[in-house]
Structures are given as C-alpha cells and as structure tokens.
Design an enzyme around this catalytic site. Sequence first.
Site, PDB file in Angstrom:
ATOM      1  N   GLN A 287      10.149   0.332  -5.749  1.00 19.19           N
ATOM      2  CA  GLN A 287       9.092   1.262  -6.140  1.00 19.19           C
ATOM      3  C   GLN A 287       9.657   2.343  -7.054  1.00 19.19           C
ATOM      4  O   GLN A 287       9.067   2.693  -8.075  1.00 19.19           O
ATOM      5  CB  GLN A 287       8.505   1.902  -4.880  1.00 19.19           C
ATOM      6  CG  GLN A 287       7.141   2.497  -5.046  1.00 19.19           C
ATOM      7  CD  GLN A 287       6.099   1.483  -5.474  1.00 19.19           C
ATOM      8  OE1 GLN A 287       5.282   1.787  -6.306  1.00 19.19           O
ATOM      9  NE2 GLN A 287       6.136   0.277  -4.953  1.00 19.19           N
TER      10      GLN A 287
ATOM     11  N   HIS B 143      10.037   2.104 -11.002  1.00 20.35           N
ATOM     12  CA  HIS B 143       8.890   2.082 -11.920  1.00 20.35           C
ATOM     13  C   HIS B 143       8.843   3.322 -12.803  1.00 20.35           C
ATOM     14  O   HIS B 143       8.561   3.248 -13.993  1.00 20.35           O
ATOM     15  CB  HIS B 143       7.573   2.011 -11.139  1.00 20.35           C
ATOM     16  CG  HIS B 143       7.125   0.621 -10.845  1.00 20.35           C
ATOM     17  ND1 HIS B 143       6.833  -0.283 -11.835  1.00 20.35           N
ATOM     18  CD2 HIS B 143       6.897  -0.023  -9.678  1.00 20.35           C
ATOM     19  CE1 HIS B 143       6.452  -1.427 -11.284  1.00 20.35           C
ATOM     20  NE2 HIS B 143       6.492  -1.308  -9.982  1.00 20.35           N
TER      21      HIS B 143
ATOM     22  N   GLU C  13      -0.390   3.391  -1.452  1.00 17.49           N
ATOM     23  CA  GLU C  13      -0.720   2.214  -2.253  1.00 17.49           C
ATOM     24  C   GLU C  13      -0.190   0.943  -1.575  1.00 17.49           C
ATOM     25  O   GLU C  13      -0.888  -0.049  -1.464  1.00 17.49           O
ATOM     26  CB  GLU C  13      -0.104   2.390  -3.639  1.00 17.49           C
ATOM     27  CG  GLU C  13      -0.390   1.287  -4.614  1.00 17.49           C
ATOM     28  CD  GLU C  13       0.386   1.465  -5.907  1.00 17.49           C
ATOM     29  OE1 GLU C  13       1.320   2.307  -5.941  1.00 17.49           O
ATOM     30  OE2 GLU C  13       0.065   0.767  -6.881  1.00 17.49           O
ATOM     31  N   HIS C  14       1.080   1.000  -1.139  1.00 15.85           N
ATOM     32  CA  HIS C  14       1.714  -0.158  -0.491  1.00 15.85           C
ATOM     33  C   HIS C  14       2.270   0.249   0.860  1.00 15.85           C
ATOM     34  O   HIS C  14       2.919   1.285   0.968  1.00 15.85           O
ATOM     35  CB  HIS C  14       2.909  -0.665  -1.309  1.00 15.85           C
ATOM     36  CG  HIS C  14       2.610  -0.940  -2.748  1.00 15.85           C
ATOM     37  ND1 HIS C  14       2.995  -0.093  -3.766  1.00 15.85           N
ATOM     38  CD2 HIS C  14       1.960  -1.969  -3.349  1.00 15.85           C
ATOM     39  CE1 HIS C  14       2.613  -0.589  -4.925  1.00 15.85           C
ATOM     40  NE2 HIS C  14       1.969  -1.728  -4.715  1.00 15.85           N
TER      41      HIS C  14
ATOM     42  N   ASP D 204       3.552  -8.198  -6.224  1.00 17.89           N
ATOM     43  CA  ASP D 204       3.393  -7.757  -7.608  1.00 17.89           C
ATOM     44  C   ASP D 204       3.184  -8.926  -8.559  1.00 17.89           C
ATOM     45  O   ASP D 204       2.715  -8.738  -9.683  1.00 17.89           O
ATOM     46  CB  ASP D 204       4.650  -6.996  -8.067  1.00 17.89           C
ATOM     47  CG  ASP D 204       4.670  -5.572  -7.549  1.00 17.89           C
ATOM     48  OD1 ASP D 204       3.584  -5.066  -7.192  1.00 17.89           O
ATOM     49  OD2 ASP D 204       5.760  -4.973  -7.505  1.00 17.89           O
TER      50      ASP D 204
ATOM     51  N   HIS E  55     -46.709   8.078  -7.749  1.00 17.88           N
ATOM     52  CA  HIS E  55     -46.097   7.084  -6.867  1.00 17.88           C
ATOM     53  C   HIS E  55     -47.129   6.622  -5.831  1.00 17.88           C
ATOM     54  O   HIS E  55     -47.317   5.420  -5.607  1.00 17.88           O
ATOM     55  CB  HIS E  55     -44.898   7.685  -6.111  1.00 17.88           C
ATOM     56  CG  HIS E  55     -43.646   7.814  -6.929  1.00 17.88           C
ATOM     57  ND1 HIS E  55     -43.550   8.636  -8.010  1.00 17.88           N
ATOM     58  CD2 HIS E  55     -42.432   7.211  -6.808  1.00 17.88           C
ATOM     59  CE1 HIS E  55     -42.330   8.555  -8.517  1.00 17.88           C
ATOM     60  NE2 HIS E  55     -41.624   7.686  -7.807  1.00 17.88           N
TER      61      HIS E  55
END
Lengths: 431, 431
Positions: free
Chosen positions: A258, A261, A326-327, A360, A419
């Site tokens: 991670q 990145h 996220e993970h 991934d 209406h």
Amino acid sequence: MIRLDAADANFAVAFDALVDDRRETSVDVARDVSTIIRAVRDEGDAALHAFTQKLDRHDLNETGWRVDAADCAAAFDGLEPELRAALELAAARIRAYHERQRPTDTDFTDAAGVRLGARWRAVDAAGIYVPGGRAAYPSTLLMNAIPARVAGVERLVVVTPTPEGEINPLVLAAAHLVDADEVWRVGGAQAIAALAYGTDRIARVDVVTGPGNAWVAEAKRQVYGVVGIDMVAGPSEIVVVADGQNDPEWIAADLLSQAEHDVTTQSILLTDDAYFATRVEEAVERQLADLPTAATARVAWEDNGAVVVVPTLADAIPLVDRLAPEHIEFACDDPRALFDRLRHAGSAFLGRHTPEAIGDYVAGPNHVLPTGRRARFASGLGVTDFMKRTSFLQLDETALNELGPATVALANAEGLPAHAKSVALRIRANR
Amino acid sequence: MIRLDAADANFAVAFDALVDDRRETSVDVARDVSTIIRAVRDEGDAALHAFTQKLDRHDLNETGWRVDAADCAAAFDGLEPELRAALELAAARIRAYHERQRPTDTDFTDAAGVRLGARWRAVDAAGIYVPGGRAAYPSTLLMNAIPARVAGVERLVVVTPTPEGEINPLVLAAAHLVDADEVWRVGGAQAIAALAYGTDRIARVDVVTGPGNAWVAEAKRQVYGVVGIDMVAGPSEIVVVADGQNDPEWIAADLLSQAEHDVTTQSILLTDDAYFATRVEEAVERQLADLPTAATARVAWEDNGAVVVVPTLADAIPLVDRLAPEHIEFACDDPRALFDRLRHAGSAFLGRHTPEAIGDYVAGPNHVLPTGRRARFASGLGVTDFMKRTSFLQLDETALNELGPATVALANAEGLPAHAKSVALRIRANR
C-alpha cells in the site's frame, strides 16, 4: 509510523487522531479547474489543443488526437506472452465477477391491482480517464472499462494524457483488450470537461470514471450532475488484522504494497501480539532497504503508518469500523468470524493466503474502492455505476379508484390542487 | 409555451433548443455556502444558532433545538382521520415497494478455488432534509426516510427549518410515521454542514438526502465525498405521450400538476394528433382560470411548456430519450410497447388511468427522481443509496499458486514491486 497500545491511557485520543487524519490534499485547484472547464465549454477543441500544448507539451495536430485501434492491437500483440496472458486472465476474471452484479428487473402486480416495478438500462456512453506517467496502470483501465461493458455500454471512450507525446503501450494494450471505441490523447481537467460537455471531435458521454491527480479529481467533482461520476477518490489505505502466527515478512510486504503507491497512503497493522508487532516493524525496515519504490514507501510508512496492539483480534473490529478502510486483511485462522462482525470496509481479504495485491489484478472484484473513511457510505465501482433504473406504474380504472382518494387527500393537504385534479378527474365517482 | 411539429423544416433546431434548455438556476451561491459550512465546522452549535437567528428569525434556545418525539406523535394523532389513513397507506405501499430493492449478498467459490463475493450493509446514520414553508411535503419525508429504514439504517435524523419558529404539523406527523430518531429545527446550508461534520448537539451522519433551495443543493454538492448524498436535483419535468383518444381535460391536468410545483418546471405533450393538441392547450387555459396555484403554473407553462406533434407515437420515443425526463406518461392503448423501446426516464406511468400524481404519493415507487436530463445516467432514490457493498476474497494456498504468477507479472509491469513481493513470498515455489 506511530505505535499504539489499546491498553495505554491515551489510546482513545491517539486513535481518534488517526481516524480524523484524512490525509486529503490541501491544494486548492478549484478556481484553475473551473477556468479550464469554462474554456473547453466555450472553445471546444481549440481549448483542448492549447491546454495540451501547454500542460503536456505536445501538439495534438502533429502527434494525432486519437490513437488508432490498429495501434492498440499492435501494442497488445507486442506484449511479452506472459504479460499478455496475465492481462487476459485478469480481464476474464474481472468480467466473470462483474457479470454477477447485473441487476434484475422487477415487474409485479400487487393486491390493489397495480402493476409496478423497475427496469435497468445501461447509459449510452462512458468515459474512462487513465492517468499518464507513473500511475498509468493497465489494470485500472480494465477495472473501469469491464464493468461498463458488462453493463452494456455501447460507446466506451478512453482519455489519457501523453506528456511530450509519449504513450504507454500497456495502456494501449488494455484498451485493445476491452475493445475501447475511442482513445484520445488528452488528459487533465480539460479531458474531463470534454467528456462532460463534448467538443466537435469528442462527443459527450454520460458517466466519467477513473483516477487522476488533484486537477482531474476536482474537475470530476465540478461536472458531477452534468454527468455521473465514480466516487471522489482520496489517498489509499490498508488495515491488516493479524495474529502472531503469521510470517512477519508476509505482513510487512502487505503493508508496503500500500505504502509504495503514494506518500499519502496509509498502512495500519492491528495485532494481538506485541512481539509480533515488533517483528513486523523490523521486517518493514529490512524490506525497505532494497525496495525499488522505497523513496515513496518509506515516506508513506513513516508519516502515516501505524501499528496498534489490541488485547484480542475481536477488539480490533470496532477500531476497523471507525477507520472504514479501503482494504482490510484478516490474516488469522478464522477470518470469516471477524469479517461477519465488520460493518465498514471497501474490500476484505480473508486468510493468510489472500494478500491485498491479488485483488488489485486478477481475482475479479473491483480495485476502484472508497478511500479516506468513505467506506462508511460508499461502495467500490460496479456494473450499476454504468446503469440507471426506471421505475414504472400501471393502474387500471379499478386500481385508480382504490388508490385515488388517498392521493387526492394528500395532494390537497400539500397545497397541490392540480395534482389532486389529475387524479380526481379519473375517479369513476367523480365522472 | 411553444408548439412544434416534427414535420416543420426548423424542427430539429427547435427541438435541440428544448433539450439544451436545462432551466438551472444561475444564482451563484457557492461562496456564501462555503462560508456557512466553514463556520459550522469551526464553531458548531454557535454557528447554527447564529445562522438560524439571522435566516429563520427565531432563537433556538427559546423555540428549542429539537422537536420531541411526543410532539411528533401528537401531530400525527391530531391529523384528520382521512389524512392520517392516507399517510399510513402511502407509508405501507412505499415500504412494500422498496423492500424488493434490498440487494442480495453473493458468496461463491469459482473454478480456481477462490471464494469471493460481496456483502451489503446499511450506513450507520442518515440525515433527511425537509424544506420549510411552501415545499414542506410530508410525502417527501416518507420517500426519503422509508428507503433508509428498509436499508436498515439505525439512526434517522430529520432537519427542517422553522421560519419564525413555525413548524409544519404534517412534517411532524410524517416524522412520527417513520419513527425518526431526531428532529432538529435547523435548515439551510448550515443544517447540511451540521449533518456532514457534526456539532456538539448533532452527531454527524453518513448520508444526506432530501430536497432544498439553491443554498441547500449547493451545500450538499460541497459536502459530497465527506458524506454520501442523493442526486443534485434540478427543476422537475413531465413528458406526456398521448394519442387523440384521451380526454383533453385529463391530459391538461397532468401537465399542470407538474407546472404548479415551481416556475422552472417543464411540461411537454407529445401527440400524433394536431387537433387533440389544440384541445389540450385550450383545456390548460380553462383549468388555469380557476386553479389556486395558477400564479406559478401559468408562468411555468408559458415559459417552459411545449406541445410537439409527431407523425406517430413511435416517433416520439427517440425524442423522449433525448429529453430523458424525470416523468414520462404513456396515455395510449399499448403503453408497454412504447415503454419497452424507451431508454432514458426517471419513472414511467403507463396507460390512461395512471396520472403522474399517483406516483407522488401512494403507489410505492420513489418520487425522488433524476431531473434536468439526468435520467441519462441517474436513478431515483432507493434502498442502496443508504447501503454500501464490501467485496471479499478468500484464497487458499492452491488458489494463490494458480493466480499468483499473473499477479506478480502485472505488478512488476506496473512498477509496483512490493505488490509483487507480497504475492511472491506466499507462492509455494518461492519458499
């Protein structure tokens, strides 16, 4: 990197700080982006040409605006066989996984005799942004394009910047694999504006997805509502919940996968074994020593990394829910028992042989996931992001007579007499 | 009102103009809204108090910040029985319809031995904005709150401005019916900011939905990403496709039921019968003469209304797709044949006895729908807007050995060596 222990007196405060640190960029690009978008709306291709000249330093009229399908096919054919097979395996598995996401139409008649339901259709056209340079990942093109194809999107448009005219053959190969209808050599906020509003050359699309830098992200936010977009993406993160029975090297590699990145990414280990925690910290240092991406990964780990010791792995669950990562990896014997109790995460990786990286690329689920605590309310990219639902109703005279009076009462109470009238005129008793 | 005929030479140009007229407000409130949001983030309840004093002209410390559940129950009990029954019928039918939207989890093991799937969970808390004054519709509270309840949201928060301290008993009654956990007397951009960021009194939520004025809409846009929101809403519209066999009064009432909402709304009739078209126009004028909401409806009809004559009703379909209307009525003998060919609409009303208004209240489908051509890519509000999906993966050693090498190849090609290493370490051959 900070190390916390749930037994410490100041733990609650320190963990709150970890949760609240959203690591969002503070760069304010909103004004620049709105200027670019306005220019593209007003001047179309001329603005695209000028911004590309200025920002990507090439002349679209010389390098070409579009990449030919033949060039994409050639890039695919030119891949080394192992890589080509890997991309094909990834594409096939991503497709198979996403085919199960196709929504089902409903159509039923209820006790009041009302026929009703909902119908799903694909959007007409989708635009996929693929960053240039370092973050030009063919896997990301697959993860964005394949759900669109599974949804049934007929026109699939790829935009990608080609700084100095340089184009990434891996991206072209992936474009070939998903059979992209158009590939344009434009990037940045100007490309997003072209997709949303259209120019003479590039017809507008309905949904724009794909990652990008701060300008691209802000442009997507600004065109949201004119077109559909995927989530506003932020810095990526992983939380690993691991017992002491793991190989520290494996867990260290997961944390670094991670961290490599981007310097804003966050890697957090939660473990019930303080000695194991220390061994993972040591393994991280060992691996950083010869990791080619260490320049990035070390900064991310030192600035944002965390190791948290908890009494038992079950105690980790409420902490993970607050992080809404996220993970999330569960590297332990009964990962499913822990996963069943978790509420908030983008994607979960269960067991000692499921490193996040497998998700991934080739496993099948989407790797475009909610970041920065957004898994509290958002999901990964999926097929329905490229579709929309039309509800429908069909009443006959009998059903209208049954439901009409309540409608008239509510419409009048809300001060909407037309209406009420549109229903009252059709009720048998009133005719 | 403009009248167009598809047979006219200038039709294409005139219809393009109709499609491109998005009727969006041009008021630029972005800066005001961002000032309000910053103040609420920084000063919390003090800012809420000050903005409420200034904009809603009452002192929250005197009127009370929260409405008691007992007051909501009293408002509900105080409704006249017919209206109370109508609200109960609406709630029951909306609930029944939305229960069919609950998504199904997936969990399967594929040929490679990978166990994978996805799991849905509700968000923890949802905030529903209910406008004050004229547009304070109890039906809208039901349409926003019931999908949240069906999703399983545990904390449901209602915010509503009470100008001069005046509160709408119908809104309180609806809040009682959906068993709202909290009802706060705050509105405007400041209420949205409180829901998104939280204050000492109001804990933050995860998703914010509900209609509002330009300030509210802009505030929702600005907090998008911090929380989930429903669509950016624009002016409402209806398209009626009708043959000459309809009662012109019925169709005129349908057109006016849209027009009475707001001067920016749009009502469009598409018919294959020019004589019928004229009779509908006449009926609209007749009904406007004694419609209590004529002041609004007349402006909307005159400024934005359209009557389009087409050779056959089938010719209307591509035109409707370009309009991608919020509401589409098919008032003809075989409405389903036309609906089957349509791609873009928020909600469809099939047959002569299905006026759009029936869908606003009691039929069951949601009346929060994409407006301003957004049905090209967006859906009405639904249960999954209050939920999120977590994908998961579980590989054993055999499955990892099968998928690992392709992952390592792709990770290395993308320049992500720690990704490759986290997989390579676990592959049997490498150990």
